[in-house]
Design a protein around this motif. Structure first.
Motif, PDB file in Angstrom:
ATOM      1  N   ILE A 139       0.855  -1.183   0.000  1.00  0.00           N
ATOM      2  CA  ILE A 139       0.000   0.000   0.000  1.00  0.00           C
ATOM      3  C   ILE A 139       0.891   1.233   0.000  1.00  0.00           C
ATOM      4  O   ILE A 139       1.838   1.322   0.787  1.00  0.00           O
ATOM      5  N   GLN A 176      -1.604  -1.298  -3.958  1.00  0.00           N
ATOM      6  CA  GLN A 176      -2.753  -0.420  -3.807  1.00  0.00           C
ATOM      7  C   GLN A 176      -2.269   1.026  -3.819  1.00  0.00           C
ATOM      8  O   GLN A 176      -1.458   1.424  -2.969  1.00  0.00           O
ATOM      9  N   ARG A 227      -2.807   4.392  -2.749  1.00  0.00           N
ATOM     10  CA  ARG A 227      -3.617   4.982  -1.682  1.00  0.00           C
ATOM     11  C   ARG A 227      -3.090   6.388  -1.359  1.00  0.00           C
ATOM     12  O   ARG A 227      -2.441   6.617  -0.347  1.00  0.00           O
ATOM     13  N   LYS A 235      -4.956   9.383  -0.888  1.00  0.00           N
ATOM     14  CA  LYS A 235      -6.340   9.836  -0.779  1.00  0.00           C
ATOM     15  C   LYS A 235      -6.511  11.345  -0.859  1.00  0.00           C
ATOM     16  O   LYS A 235      -7.598  11.836  -1.180  1.00  0.00           O
ATOM     17  N   ASN A 270      -7.352   2.986  -4.370  1.00  0.00           N
ATOM     18  CA  ASN A 270      -8.121   3.188  -3.149  1.00  0.00           C
ATOM     19  C   ASN A 270      -9.374   4.003  -3.430  1.00  0.00           C
ATOM     20  O   ASN A 270      -9.295   5.139  -3.904  1.00  0.00           O
ATOM     21  N   HIS A 292      -9.930  -0.731  -3.879  1.00  0.00           N
ATOM     22  CA  HIS A 292      -9.926  -1.076  -2.451  1.00  0.00           C
ATOM     23  C   HIS A 292     -10.765  -0.054  -1.715  1.00  0.00           C
ATOM     24  O   HIS A 292     -10.517   1.153  -1.805  1.00  0.00           O
TER      25      HIS A 292
END
Length: 211
Positions: free
Chosen positions: A14, A41, A43, A45, A73, A88
């Motif tokens: 991640i 992943q 990620r 955000k 994500n 995810h």
């Protein structure tokens, strides 16, 4: 079973660009891929949608070169548009059903879970796998409360029919403890993101996971 076909990885990396020690995120991830990582992943955000899309598109090209899976994500739309392998989802937010409508039946959906009830709900909703944690204390997961610990990870792993990845504070020194609970694999951030040599760190952990 979808797990045997699609969830063909034991180590789930991640990303966190704040932990790359002044290196570019792409450079660290590519080193991890060279070390054998086969699932990433993305990620990040807090990135604006246009920046996240550009980064996702770049990561799709990089992961494809290594035959690795890429999950995005939460943003199922971006996952679909860059032809990622899946999305995810957080424990609360867009539902598995809504995400499935966006990305279609052939892509993976992972869900972050912090309790057995949430894990069962994710499985019932059609998730392909979950991450469960934080298993150990880690600053990046402190917002989710106290660590769930190995016992609750074992309970959740035995209760579900889909793969369960332990997450939170996992590194090479405690990885075997996590796998001894019956977890399908491990998900991690800092053990590779902050490593001086991400390629070596990834390769060493995969040797431990898959001797």
């Amino acid at each position: 079973m979808r797990a045997s076909v699609f969830v063909d990885f034991k180590l789930y990396l991640i990303t966190d660009r704040r932990q790359t020690r002044n290196r570019t995120l792409s450079a660290v991830v590519e080193q991890a891929l060279r070390g054998g990582v086969r699932a990433v992943q993305l990620r990040e955000k807090d990135l604006p949608a246009d920046e996240l899309y550009r980064l996702a598109d770049e990561f799709r090209r990089i992961t494809s070169q290594y035959g690795a899976k890429l999950l995005i994500n939460e943003r199922a739309d971006i996952a679909r548009d860059v032809h990622a392998d899946g999305v995810h989802l957080p424990e609360s937010g867009i539902s598995v059903g809504a995400a499935r409508k966006i990305i279609g039946p052939e892509r993976l959906i992972g869900v972050s879970c912090h309790s057995l009830d949430a894990a069962r709900s994710a499985q019932k909703s059609g998730a392909d796998f979950i991450t469960f944690g934080p298993v150990f204390f880690t600053p990046s997961k402190a917002v989710y409360g106290n660590p769930v610990g190995l016992e609750r990870l074992a309970e959740t792993s035995s209760a579900l029919n889909i793969p369960v990845f332990g997450l939170g504070g996992i590194n090479e020194s405690n990885m075997l403890q996590v796998m001894a609970t019956g977890a399908y694999g491990v998900a991690l951030i800092s053990a590779i993101m902050t490593a001086e040599q991400p390629q070596v760190a990834a390769a060493d952990m995969l040797k431990t996971l898959c001797p």
